[in-house]
Design a protein around this motif. Structure first.
Motif, mmCIF file in Angstrom:
data_model
loop_
_atom_site.group_PDB
_atom_site.id
_atom_site.type_symbol
_atom_site.label_atom_id
_atom_site.label_comp_id
_atom_site.label_asym_id
_atom_site.label_seq_id
_atom_site.Cartn_x
_atom_site.Cartn_y
_atom_site.Cartn_z
ATOM 1 N N GLU A 202 0.835 -1.205 0.000
ATOM 2 C CA GLU A 202 0.000 0.000 0.000
ATOM 3 C C GLU A 202 0.871 1.256 0.000
ATOM 4 N N PHE A 203 1.719 1.335 -1.021
ATOM 5 C CA PHE A 203 2.611 2.476 -1.190
ATOM 6 C C PHE A 203 2.767 2.756 -2.681
ATOM 7 N N PRO A 204 3.019 4.017 -3.056
ATOM 8 C CA PRO A 204 3.185 4.362 -4.465
ATOM 9 C C PRO A 204 4.399 3.673 -5.071
ATOM 10 N N VAL A 205 4.349 3.465 -6.368
ATOM 11 C CA VAL A 205 5.409 2.732 -7.044
ATOM 12 C C VAL A 205 6.755 3.433 -6.918
ATOM 13 N N ALA A 206 6.783 4.765 -6.881
ATOM 14 C CA ALA A 206 8.056 5.486 -6.756
ATOM 15 C C ALA A 206 8.733 5.185 -5.431
ATOM 16 N N GLN A 207 7.938 5.085 -4.361
ATOM 17 C CA GLN A 207 8.509 4.782 -3.059
ATOM 18 C C GLN A 207 9.000 3.326 -3.005
ATOM 19 N N VAL A 208 8.231 2.414 -3.587
ATOM 20 C CA VAL A 208 8.640 1.006 -3.579
ATOM 21 C C VAL A 208 9.920 0.826 -4.380
ATOM 22 N N PHE A 209 9.973 1.436 -5.566
ATOM 23 C CA PHE A 209 11.189 1.313 -6.378
ATOM 24 C C PHE A 209 12.389 1.891 -5.639
ATOM 25 N N THR A 210 12.212 3.011 -4.985
ATOM 26 C CA THR A 210 13.314 3.652 -4.265
ATOM 27 C C THR A 210 13.871 2.734 -3.190
ATOM 28 N N VAL A 211 13.009 2.105 -2.419
ATOM 29 C CA VAL A 211 13.468 1.211 -1.356
ATOM 30 C C VAL A 211 14.150 -0.026 -1.938
ATOM 31 N N LEU A 212 13.627 -0.535 -3.046
ATOM 32 C CA LEU A 212 14.200 -1.740 -3.636
ATOM 33 C C LEU A 212 15.506 -1.460 -4.365
ATOM 34 N N HIS A 213 15.661 -0.270 -4.923
ATOM 35 C CA HIS A 213 16.810 -0.004 -5.790
ATOM 36 C C HIS A 213 17.979 0.667 -5.087
ATOM 37 N N PRO B 128 16.528 8.768 -8.427
ATOM 38 C CA PRO B 128 16.622 9.420 -9.743
ATOM 39 C C PRO B 128 16.343 8.485 -10.916
ATOM 40 N N LEU B 129 16.709 7.204 -10.777
ATOM 41 C CA LEU B 129 16.467 6.282 -11.880
ATOM 42 C C LEU B 129 14.977 6.094 -12.126
ATOM 43 N N PHE B 130 14.174 6.170 -11.087
ATOM 44 C CA PHE B 130 12.731 6.031 -11.274
ATOM 45 C C PHE B 130 12.206 7.119 -12.197
ATOM 46 N N ASN B 131 12.727 8.341 -12.054
ATOM 47 C CA ASN B 131 12.271 9.443 -12.892
ATOM 48 C C ASN B 131 12.571 9.195 -14.365
ATOM 49 N N LYS B 132 13.610 8.411 -14.654
ATOM 50 C CA LYS B 132 13.907 8.050 -16.037
ATOM 51 C C LYS B 132 12.975 6.961 -16.543
ATOM 52 N N LEU B 133 12.598 6.042 -15.654
ATOM 53 C CA LEU B 133 11.774 4.915 -16.050
ATOM 54 C C LEU B 133 10.301 5.272 -16.148
ATOM 55 N N MET B 134 9.797 5.996 -15.169
ATOM 56 C CA MET B 134 8.369 6.309 -15.108
ATOM 57 C C MET B 134 8.153 7.768 -14.733
ATOM 58 N N PRO B 135 8.590 8.710 -15.573
ATOM 59 C CA PRO B 135 8.446 10.128 -15.206
ATOM 60 C C PRO B 135 7.008 10.543 -15.003
ATOM 61 N N GLN B 136 6.058 9.849 -15.664
ATOM 62 C CA GLN B 136 4.652 10.211 -15.532
ATOM 63 C C GLN B 136 4.086 9.910 -14.163
ATOM 64 N N ASN B 137 4.800 9.069 -13.379
ATOM 65 C CA ASN B 137 4.300 8.686 -12.052
ATOM 66 C C ASN B 137 4.999 9.420 -10.915
ATOM 67 N N THR B 138 5.970 10.253 -11.219
ATOM 68 C CA THR B 138 6.734 10.910 -10.158
ATOM 69 C C THR B 138 5.854 11.803 -9.301
ATOM 70 N N GLY B 139 5.023 12.595 -9.953
ATOM 71 C CA GLY B 139 4.164 13.491 -9.195
ATOM 72 C C GLY B 139 3.144 12.746 -8.360
ATOM 73 N N VAL B 140 2.575 11.681 -8.947
ATOM 74 C CA VAL B 140 1.611 10.868 -8.209
ATOM 75 C C VAL B 140 2.247 10.273 -6.973
ATOM 76 N N ALA B 141 3.486 9.787 -7.130
ATOM 77 C CA ALA B 141 4.160 9.149 -6.013
ATOM 78 C C ALA B 141 4.443 10.132 -4.892
ATOM 79 N N ALA B 142 4.780 11.348 -5.220
ATOM 80 C CA ALA B 142 5.119 12.332 -4.201
ATOM 81 C C ALA B 142 3.935 12.626 -3.313
ATOM 82 N N ASP B 143 2.723 12.500 -3.877
ATOM 83 C CA ASP B 143 1.527 12.797 -3.095
ATOM 84 C C ASP B 143 0.896 11.553 -2.506
ATOM 85 N N GLY B 144 1.545 10.414 -2.671
ATOM 86 C CA GLY B 144 0.859 9.154 -2.408
ATOM 87 C C GLY B 144 0.891 8.662 -0.993
ATOM 88 N N ILE B 145 1.674 9.294 -0.099
ATOM 89 C CA ILE B 145 1.738 8.776 1.261
ATOM 90 C C ILE B 145 1.065 9.742 2.208
#
Length: 222
Positions: A49-60, A205-222
């Protein structure tokens, strides 16, 4: 260094026969067999139950990865190619309990995005590199096959699948490795959830290259 210095070991294209072995806190664990390997493959699936940007950040992020990868010690990111092949190569030391020798792994990760499925796919396999030969005081392990899939479910949740078939090498009997690994998936997801709950992490930063369209959504997601 140039990518031609890397000598990849083949990533298995086949899939093992999976058997469900447990469930804990919404995460399901499986083990799988390859007919030619004594080491079991392990897989875990979980809805986080977390945005994809946060999950990718923790995993990467290697600094955060060292908190959920069991016994991860020193590491070096020694090869990156985010402009063309979207890949990186990592050396990792695994601290083993005495008297077992420490292990190390040399791996390459290839990143891709399935826009239709809103998914990030990370394919991981062992490589060889002339600057990172096996060390005399460690045992070089092998990642036969591993991948991580992150799929956007909605702006606030991510479906994650992690899979690995890794051989620590040396004299550890495969039966012992397989027994210890059976709890790998649920333990791994438990640690990942704990890290995600701590705070909103700065987006990798790598997430922003992979899914830039989701960066804003992720920032507001928690």
């Amino acid at each position: 260094a140039s990518d031609f210095l890397l000598s990849p070991m083949a990533h298995r294209p086949d899939s093992p026969d999976w058997e469900r072995i447990g469930e804990d806190d919404g995460c399901t664990a499986y083990c799988g067999t390859y007919p030619d390997l004594p080491i079991l493959a392990m897989k875990g699936e979980c809805l986080l139950e977390f945005p994809v940007a946060q999950v990718f950040t923790v995993l990467h992020s290697p600094d955060l990865k060292s908190r959920w990868v069991d016994r991860m010690g020193k590491w070096e990111l020694f090869e990156t190619d985010y402009a063309v092949n979207m890949s990186e190569s990592l050396w990792v030391e695994i601290d083993m309990p005495w008297p077992v020798w420490n292990r190390d792994f040399l791996t390459k990760t290839n990143f891709s995005v399935d826009d239709q499925q809103q998914s990030i796919i990370c394919m991981i396999s062992s490589v060889e590199h002339p600057d990172y030969p096996p060390k005399e005081d460690m045992v070089r392990g092998t990642v036969h096959s591993a991948h991580i899939v992150l799929k956007v479910v909605d702006p606030h949740s991510t479906w994650v699948s992690v899979q690995t078939c890794s051989d620590p090498g040396g004299m550890i009997p495969p039966m012992v490795v397989n027994m210890v690994q059976r709890s790998w998936a649920t333990n791994t997801f438990r640690k990942i959830k704990e890290i995600l709950k701590e705070r909103q992490w700065p987006v990798d930063p790598l997430f922003n290259k992979l899914m830039p369209q989701n960066t804003g959504v992720a920032a507001d997601g928690i």
